[in-house]
Design a protein around this motif. Structure first.
Motif, PDB file in Angstrom:
ATOM      1  N   LEU A  20       8.183  30.428  -8.118  1.00 55.97           N
ATOM      2  CA  LEU A  20       7.712  31.574  -8.894  1.00 55.97           C
ATOM      3  C   LEU A  20       6.205  31.521  -9.102  1.00 55.97           C
ATOM      4  CD1 LEU A  20      10.457  31.978 -11.657  1.00 55.97           C
ATOM      5  CD2 LEU A  20      10.076  33.418  -9.660  1.00 55.97           C
ATOM      6  N   ALA A  21       5.682  30.350  -9.414  1.00 60.40           N
ATOM      7  CA  ALA A  21       4.240  30.224  -9.660  1.00 60.40           C
ATOM      8  C   ALA A  21       3.437  30.534  -8.402  1.00 60.40           C
ATOM      9  CB  ALA A  21       3.929  28.818 -10.167  1.00 60.40           C
ATOM     10  N   ARG A  22       3.969  30.201  -7.241  1.00 60.63           N
ATOM     11  CA  ARG A  22       3.269  30.494  -5.985  1.00 60.63           C
ATOM     12  C   ARG A  22       3.321  31.986  -5.656  1.00 60.63           C
ATOM     13  NH1 ARG A  22       5.881  25.560  -5.093  1.00 60.63           N
ATOM     14  NH2 ARG A  22       4.431  23.844  -4.621  1.00 60.63           N
ATOM     15  N   GLN A  23       4.419  32.650  -6.015  1.00 58.76           N
ATOM     16  CA  GLN A  23       4.553  34.078  -5.728  1.00 58.76           C
ATOM     17  C   GLN A  23       3.795  34.949  -6.716  1.00 58.76           C
ATOM     18  OE1 GLN A  23       8.567  35.582  -4.761  1.00 58.76           O
ATOM     19  NE2 GLN A  23       9.239  33.447  -4.628  1.00 58.76           N
ATOM     20  N   ARG A  24       3.628  34.448  -7.950  1.00 61.34           N
ATOM     21  CA  ARG A  24       3.016  35.257  -9.003  1.00 61.34           C
ATOM     22  C   ARG A  24       1.774  34.566  -9.572  1.00 61.34           C
ATOM     23  NH1 ARG A  24       6.050  38.936 -11.942  1.00 61.34           N
ATOM     24  NH2 ARG A  24       4.051  39.222 -13.017  1.00 61.34           N
ATOM     25  N   PRO A  25       0.650  34.582  -8.838  1.00 62.05           N
ATOM     26  CA  PRO A  25      -0.568  33.946  -9.360  1.00 62.05           C
ATOM     27  C   PRO A  25      -1.108  34.643 -10.605  1.00 62.05           C
ATOM     28  CG  PRO A  25      -1.021  35.176  -7.342  1.00 62.05           C
ATOM     29  CD  PRO A  25       0.457  35.139  -7.495  1.00 62.05           C
ATOM     30  N   ILE A  69      23.197  39.490 -12.844  1.00 66.47           N
ATOM     31  CA  ILE A  69      22.728  39.496 -11.467  1.00 66.47           C
ATOM     32  C   ILE A  69      23.604  38.556 -10.645  1.00 66.47           C
ATOM     33  CG2 ILE A  69      20.775  39.081  -9.935  1.00 66.47           C
ATOM     34  CD1 ILE A  69      20.317  41.344 -11.910  1.00 66.47           C
ATOM     35  N   GLU A  70      24.200  39.070  -9.587  1.00 71.82           N
ATOM     36  CA  GLU A  70      24.997  38.259  -8.672  1.00 71.82           C
ATOM     37  C   GLU A  70      24.080  37.752  -7.556  1.00 71.82           C
ATOM     38  OE1 GLU A  70      28.159  37.562  -9.115  1.00 71.82           O
ATOM     39  OE2 GLU A  70      28.687  38.991 -10.705  1.00 71.82           O
ATOM     40  N   VAL A  71      23.834  36.451  -7.526  1.00 69.36           N
ATOM     41  CA  VAL A  71      22.944  35.861  -6.536  1.00 69.36           C
ATOM     42  C   VAL A  71      23.741  35.560  -5.269  1.00 69.36           C
ATOM     43  CG1 VAL A  71      21.367  33.945  -6.036  1.00 69.36           C
ATOM     44  CG2 VAL A  71      21.501  34.881  -8.362  1.00 69.36           C
ATOM     45  N   THR A 101      12.359  38.809  -8.165  1.00 66.71           N
ATOM     46  CA  THR A 101      12.640  40.239  -8.063  1.00 66.71           C
ATOM     47  C   THR A 101      12.917  40.842  -9.433  1.00 66.71           C
ATOM     48  OG1 THR A 101      13.566  39.941  -5.843  1.00 66.71           O
ATOM     49  CG2 THR A 101      14.175  41.945  -7.026  1.00 66.71           C
ATOM     50  N   LEU A 102      13.661  40.133 -10.230  1.00 70.27           N
ATOM     51  CA  LEU A 102      14.041  40.631 -11.558  1.00 70.27           C
ATOM     52  C   LEU A 102      12.833  40.806 -12.471  1.00 70.27           C
ATOM     53  CD1 LEU A 102      16.347  41.269 -13.590  1.00 70.27           C
ATOM     54  CD2 LEU A 102      16.454  38.824 -14.082  1.00 70.27           C
ATOM     55  N   THR A 103      11.836  39.961 -12.336  1.00 70.61           N
ATOM     56  CA  THR A 103      10.700  39.964 -13.269  1.00 70.61           C
ATOM     57  C   THR A 103       9.420  40.513 -12.662  1.00 70.61           C
ATOM     58  OG1 THR A 103      10.129  37.678 -12.625  1.00 70.61           O
ATOM     59  CG2 THR A 103      11.637  37.949 -14.479  1.00 70.61           C
ATOM     60  N   SER A 143      18.270  24.631  -9.738  1.00 71.91           N
ATOM     61  CA  SER A 143      18.325  25.997  -9.238  1.00 71.91           C
ATOM     62  C   SER A 143      17.857  26.018  -7.791  1.00 71.91           C
ATOM     63  CB  SER A 143      17.436  26.909 -10.092  1.00 71.91           C
ATOM     64  OG  SER A 143      17.856  26.909 -11.437  1.00 71.91           O
ATOM     65  N   ASN A 144      18.487  26.851  -6.972  1.00 76.64           N
ATOM     66  CA  ASN A 144      18.129  26.893  -5.560  1.00 76.64           C
ATOM     67  C   ASN A 144      17.069  27.966  -5.289  1.00 76.64           C
ATOM     68  OD1 ASN A 144      19.590  29.367  -5.462  1.00 76.64           O
ATOM     69  ND2 ASN A 144      21.485  28.241  -5.077  1.00 76.64           N
ATOM     70  N   ALA A 145      16.590  27.996  -4.052  1.00 77.27           N
ATOM     71  CA  ALA A 145      15.526  28.924  -3.672  1.00 77.27           C
ATOM     72  C   ALA A 145      15.981  30.377  -3.771  1.00 77.27           C
ATOM     73  CB  ALA A 145      15.058  28.609  -2.253  1.00 77.27           C
ATOM     74  N   THR A 146      17.261  30.642  -3.490  1.00 76.64           N
ATOM     75  CA  THR A 146      17.789  31.999  -3.579  1.00 76.64           C
ATOM     76  C   THR A 146      17.756  32.497  -5.021  1.00 76.64           C
ATOM     77  OG1 THR A 146      19.267  31.448  -1.741  1.00 76.64           O
ATOM     78  CG2 THR A 146      19.719  33.482  -2.937  1.00 76.64           C
ATOM     79  N   THR A 147      18.071  31.617  -5.954  1.00 75.85           N
ATOM     80  CA  THR A 147      18.007  31.986  -7.374  1.00 75.85           C
ATOM     81  C   THR A 147      16.572  32.255  -7.790  1.00 75.85           C
ATOM     82  OG1 THR A 147      19.981  30.681  -7.866  1.00 75.85           O
ATOM     83  CG2 THR A 147      18.525  31.209  -9.706  1.00 75.85           C
ATOM     84  N   ALA A 148      15.645  31.425  -7.324  1.00 76.97           N
ATOM     85  CA  ALA A 148      14.226  31.646  -7.642  1.00 76.97           C
ATOM     86  C   ALA A 148      13.764  32.999  -7.104  1.00 76.97           C
ATOM     87  CB  ALA A 148      13.382  30.512  -7.061  1.00 76.97           C
ATOM     88  N   ALA A 149      14.220  33.366  -5.911  1.00 83.91           N
ATOM     89  CA  ALA A 149      13.856  34.664  -5.341  1.00 83.91           C
ATOM     90  C   ALA A 149      14.440  35.807  -6.171  1.00 83.91           C
ATOM     91  CB  ALA A 149      14.345  34.748  -3.900  1.00 83.91           C
ATOM     92  N   ALA A 150      15.669  35.642  -6.652  1.00 81.97           N
ATOM     93  CA  ALA A 150      16.285  36.666  -7.491  1.00 81.97           C
ATOM     94  C   ALA A 150      15.525  36.828  -8.803  1.00 81.97           C
ATOM     95  CB  ALA A 150      17.746  36.310  -7.760  1.00 81.97           C
ATOM     96  N   LEU A 151      15.073  35.724  -9.367  1.00 78.65           N
ATOM     97  CA  LEU A 151      14.279  35.782 -10.602  1.00 78.65           C
ATOM     98  C   LEU A 151      12.941  36.476 -10.350  1.00 78.65           C
ATOM     99  CD1 LEU A 151      14.997  32.215 -11.998  1.00 78.65           C
ATOM    100  CD2 LEU A 151      15.665  34.368 -13.069  1.00 78.65           C
TER     101      LEU A 151
END
Length: 252
Positions: free
Chosen positions: A145-150, A237-239, A121-123, A111-119
């Motif tokens: 995701l782990a770095r963005q959501r401690p 979701i269209e990434v 946002t989604l969650t 999975s790429n960084a853009t997909t991780a960013a979409a996830l």
């Protein structure tokens, strides 16, 4: 677990049937004429016969391609004169990286960084989220995701040795990330708010059945690129990436 080994055995049977069909005609013909078997033409004939058998049995297009090319390529490789030990080494290297493809027709997709960013946002509205990545690869989703959501807790499950080792190193400094060696089919899903998978079309029906059995009502199952057969997604979701990635979201 889906009957993937049954599919693999079926493909092997088709290839063997094509080989036997061609050789049963070629050997007597050239034997009676006391002539050596012309292997280039024989290999091509086996490939063509395997394609015919795969088409008659309605195999997927990639299996037809594999059946067509397998014996001709094997014969061509035998003519190069490479020591067999190198083929054995290559097999083990591929096994370390693509173990899931052998056991479950699940190749390594990153999975790429853009997909991780979409996830992310989604969650983002799920408080203290517990997120599970089935077939987590090298951690290309869990790391960002782990770095963005401690505040959230992330678990990755991977069974390809090389990918698992790489992910283990990448996740080493993340206290909210649990990196596991394991089989996705033996992973209990009931503890998680979100289950994410980027696998292949083959296991999706069986994985959805597992999700329905184990995931709690209101939790979210997300599949990257591969929809659950005959089940309408709650949201797609269209990434915005080069691959035109789609995230199929199913609410339990």
């Amino acid at each position: 677990m889906p009957p993937v080994f049954g599919s693999q055995l079926r493909q092997l049977a088709l290839q063997l049937a094509a080989t036997l069909a061609v050789l049963s005609l070629a050997w007597p013909y050239y034997g009676l004429r006391n002539e050596p078997l012309p292997w280039p033409q024989t290999a091509l004939a086996i490939g063509a016969t395997a394609l015919l058998f795969a088409t008659l049995t309605r195999q997927a297009w990639w299996w037809r391609l594999i059946h067509t090319l397998f014996v001709p390529l094997a014969w061509s490789a035998s003519m190069i004169g490479i020591d067999p030990g190198w083929y054995l080494l290559l097999f083990f290297v591929l096994l370390l990286v693509y173990r899931g493809a052998l056991g479950g027709q699940i190749p390594l997709f990153l999975s790429n960084a853009t997909t991780a960013a979409a996830l992310a946002t989604l969650t983002r509205e799920i408080p203290e989220m517990r997120f599970l990545d089935l077939g987590a690869g090298v951690g290309s989703v869990l790391g960002p995701l782990a770095r963005q959501r401690p505040d959230a807790h992330f678990t990755g499950v991977e069974n390809a040795p090389a990918a698992w080792a790489c992910g283990r190193l990448r996740m080493a400094g993340l206290a909210n990330c649990d990196w596991r060696w394991g089989d996705l089919w033996r992973t209990e899903l009931s503890a998680y708010d979100v289950v994410y998978a980027f696998l292949s079309p083959v296991p999706m029906a069986a994985l959805w059945e597992k999700a329905q059995r184990e995931m709690r009502p209101g939790t979210l199952f997300i599949s990257n690129s591969f929809a659950v057969p005959d089940v309408a997604a709650e949201q797609v979701i269209e990434v915005d990436d080069a691959c035109h990635t789609q995230l199929f979201c199913y609410r339990l």
